[in-house]
Design a protein around this motif. Structure first.
Motif, PDB file in Angstrom:
ATOM      1  N   THR A 176       6.281 -18.660  13.640  1.00 55.94           N
ATOM      2  CA  THR A 176       6.164 -17.236  13.330  1.00 55.94           C
ATOM      3  C   THR A 176       7.447 -16.460  13.620  1.00 55.94           C
ATOM      4  N   ARG A 177       8.307 -17.000  14.480  1.00 58.93           N
ATOM      5  CA  ARG A 177       9.519 -16.278  14.855  1.00 58.93           C
ATOM      6  C   ARG A 177      10.573 -17.258  15.340  1.00 58.93           C
ATOM      7  N   ALA A 236      14.262 -13.243  14.276  1.00 57.43           N
ATOM      8  CA  ALA A 236      13.721 -13.047  12.936  1.00 57.43           C
ATOM      9  C   ALA A 236      12.313 -13.591  12.786  1.00 57.43           C
ATOM     10  N   ARG A 237      11.592 -12.963  11.889  1.00 56.48           N
ATOM     11  CA  ARG A 237      10.268 -13.442  11.498  1.00 56.48           C
ATOM     12  C   ARG A 237      10.435 -14.668  10.606  1.00 56.48           C
ATOM     13  N   VAL A 238       9.538 -15.643  10.775  1.00 55.37           N
ATOM     14  CA  VAL A 238       9.532 -16.838   9.938  1.00 55.37           C
ATOM     15  C   VAL A 238       8.321 -16.782   9.011  1.00 55.37           C
ATOM     16  N   ARG A 298       8.866 -19.562  18.071  1.00 55.56           N
ATOM     17  CA  ARG A 298       7.498 -19.223  18.476  1.00 55.56           C
ATOM     18  C   ARG A 298       6.527 -19.716  17.418  1.00 55.56           C
ATOM     19  N   ARG A 299       5.422 -20.302  17.872  1.00 57.81           N
ATOM     20  CA  ARG A 299       4.423 -20.869  16.976  1.00 57.81           C
ATOM     21  C   ARG A 299       3.132 -20.060  17.044  1.00 57.81           C
ATOM     22  N   ALA A 300       2.313 -20.206  15.999  1.00 55.53           N
ATOM     23  CA  ALA A 300       1.084 -19.416  15.907  1.00 55.53           C
ATOM     24  C   ALA A 300       0.097 -19.738  17.015  1.00 55.53           C
ATOM     25  N   SER A 315       7.448 -23.958  26.073  1.00 53.52           N
ATOM     26  CA  SER A 315       7.074 -22.926  27.032  1.00 53.52           C
ATOM     27  C   SER A 315       6.098 -21.965  26.393  1.00 53.52           C
ATOM     28  N   ASP A 316       5.622 -20.989  27.207  1.00 48.57           N
ATOM     29  CA  ASP A 316       4.802 -19.928  26.616  1.00 48.57           C
ATOM     30  C   ASP A 316       5.719 -18.768  26.258  1.00 48.57           C
ATOM     31  N   PRO A 317       5.262 -17.809  25.423  1.00 49.77           N
ATOM     32  CA  PRO A 317       6.128 -16.740  24.936  1.00 49.77           C
ATOM     33  C   PRO A 317       6.741 -15.871  26.030  1.00 49.77           C
ATOM     34  N   ASN A 318       6.128 -15.806  27.181  1.00 44.02           N
ATOM     35  CA  ASN A 318       6.630 -14.932  28.224  1.00 44.02           C
ATOM     36  C   ASN A 318       7.563 -15.663  29.193  1.00 44.02           C
TER      37      ASN A 318
END
Length: 250
Positions: A99-100, A110-112, A179-181, A247-250
Motif C-alpha cells: 500500500t505504501r 508514495a502510495r502503491v 507497508r502491506r495491507a 516490522s509493524d507500521p509504528n
C-alpha cells in the motif's frame, strides 16, 4: 525488441504521443499534451517493459545487463570501509498487497497501486496524472513473498519531477520500507543499482530473482539520455533489493 511472448514492443522509455486525452496509464503511452505546449528539457517518457513476466522466480544469468553502480560484494564493501550488507530474512508466508513505499534516502513516500498489463502485453504503469504513485505488478509476487516483486514508477512528466526521479542515485545498503495491507512492513536493503540500455534489456536478468529462495524487490524507471526528437530515454534504471526484516507500521 521482441517480448517473451513473441510480440514486437516499443523500446524501453518510449513515449507514444496521444490525441488530447490521457492514455489510461499504459506503459507504452503517456498523458497527451496539446500541440505547441512547452515541455521540460527532460520531457516525459515511460518505461515499456517487455512481456516475459513468467520469468519470475528464475535465477539471473551471468554477464551483460549494463553497468552496476557500486560494488555490492562483501570484499568490495569491506575494502571501501563499508559494513557488509545484512543477512536475508526468510520470505513471508502470507501474501498481502503493498500500500505504501518509503525510501527515506531519496525522499520517496508514495502510495502503491495495483497494476496489470495493457493490451500490448506491457506493464500498465500509473497514469501521468498520478505520477506521484508507484505501480505494483499484481500478477507477480507481493513484496515480502518469495520471488521478485516488481514496482514501477515514472521519472518525470512534462511539468514536474515524478516519484522515481532520484532512483538512479540509490546506493547499495539503502533501506526501503514497503507497508502491506495486512499491517506489516517489509524492510528491504538495496544490493545493486543498474542502468540497462534499451538494446541490452534482458527480461531474465531484470525480472528473475538474484538468489534462489529470497524475497526480493525490483524498482524500475527510465533513465539515461533523453532523445527530444524521438521522445524516448536511452535506458532503464533497475534497483534490486532483498528482504532483511519485518516490522509493524509504528
Amino acid at each position: 525488441m521482441d517480448g517473451g511472448g513473441g510480440r514486437s514492443a516499443p523500446g524501453h522509455g518510449e513515449r507514444a504521443e496521444g490525441n488530447g486525452t490521457a492514455s489510461g496509464g499504459s506503459a507504452s503511452g503517456g498523458e497527451a499534451r496539446t500541440a505547441g505546449r512547452g515541455r521540460l528539457i527532460t520531457g516525459a517518457a515511460w518505461v515499456v517493459l517487455l512481456l516475459g513476466l513468467w520469468l519470475w522466480g528464475r535465477n539471473l544469468t551471468d554477464g551483460g545487463g549494463g553497468p552496476v553502480l557500486g560494488d555490492v560484494s562483501r570484499a568490495g564493501r569491506l575494502a571501501a570501509g563499508l559494513p557488509p550488507l545484512p543477512a536475508a530474512h526468510d520470505p513471508l508466508d502470507e501474501r498481502s498487497r503493498p500500500t505504501r513505499i518509503d525510501i527515506g534516502d531519496i525522499g520517496v513516500h508514495a502510495r502503491v497501486i495495483r497494476r496489470g498489463v495493457d493490451r500490448e502485453g506491457a506493464v500498465d504503469a500509473p497514469a501521468y496524472a498520478h505520477a506521484d504513485r508507484v505501480g505494483w505488478y499484481a500478477r507477480g509476487p507481493a513484496p515480502g513473498e518469495k520471488g521478485a516483486a516488481l514496482l514501477v514508477g515514472h521519472v518525470d512528466t512534462d511539468e514536474r519531477r515524478a516519484v522515481f526521479y532520484a532512483l538512479s542515485t540509490v546506493k547499495p545498503g539503502t533501506g526501503i520500507r514497503v507497508r502491506r495491507a495486512d499491517g506489516t512492513v517489509a524492510e528491504f536493503t538495496v544490493e545493486r543499482t543498474r542502468v540497462v540500455g534499451r538494446g541490452e534489456f534482458d527480461a531474465d536478468r531484470v525480472y528473475g530473482t538474484e538468489k534462489e529462495g529470497r524475497a526480493e524487490l525490483r524498482l524500475i524507471t527510465c533513465g539515461g539520455e533523453f532523445d527530444r526528437v524521438r521522445r524516448v530515454y536511452s535506458s532503464n534504471v533497475v534497483v534490486s533489493a532483498y528482504l532483511t526484516g519485518v516490522s509493524d507500521p509504528n
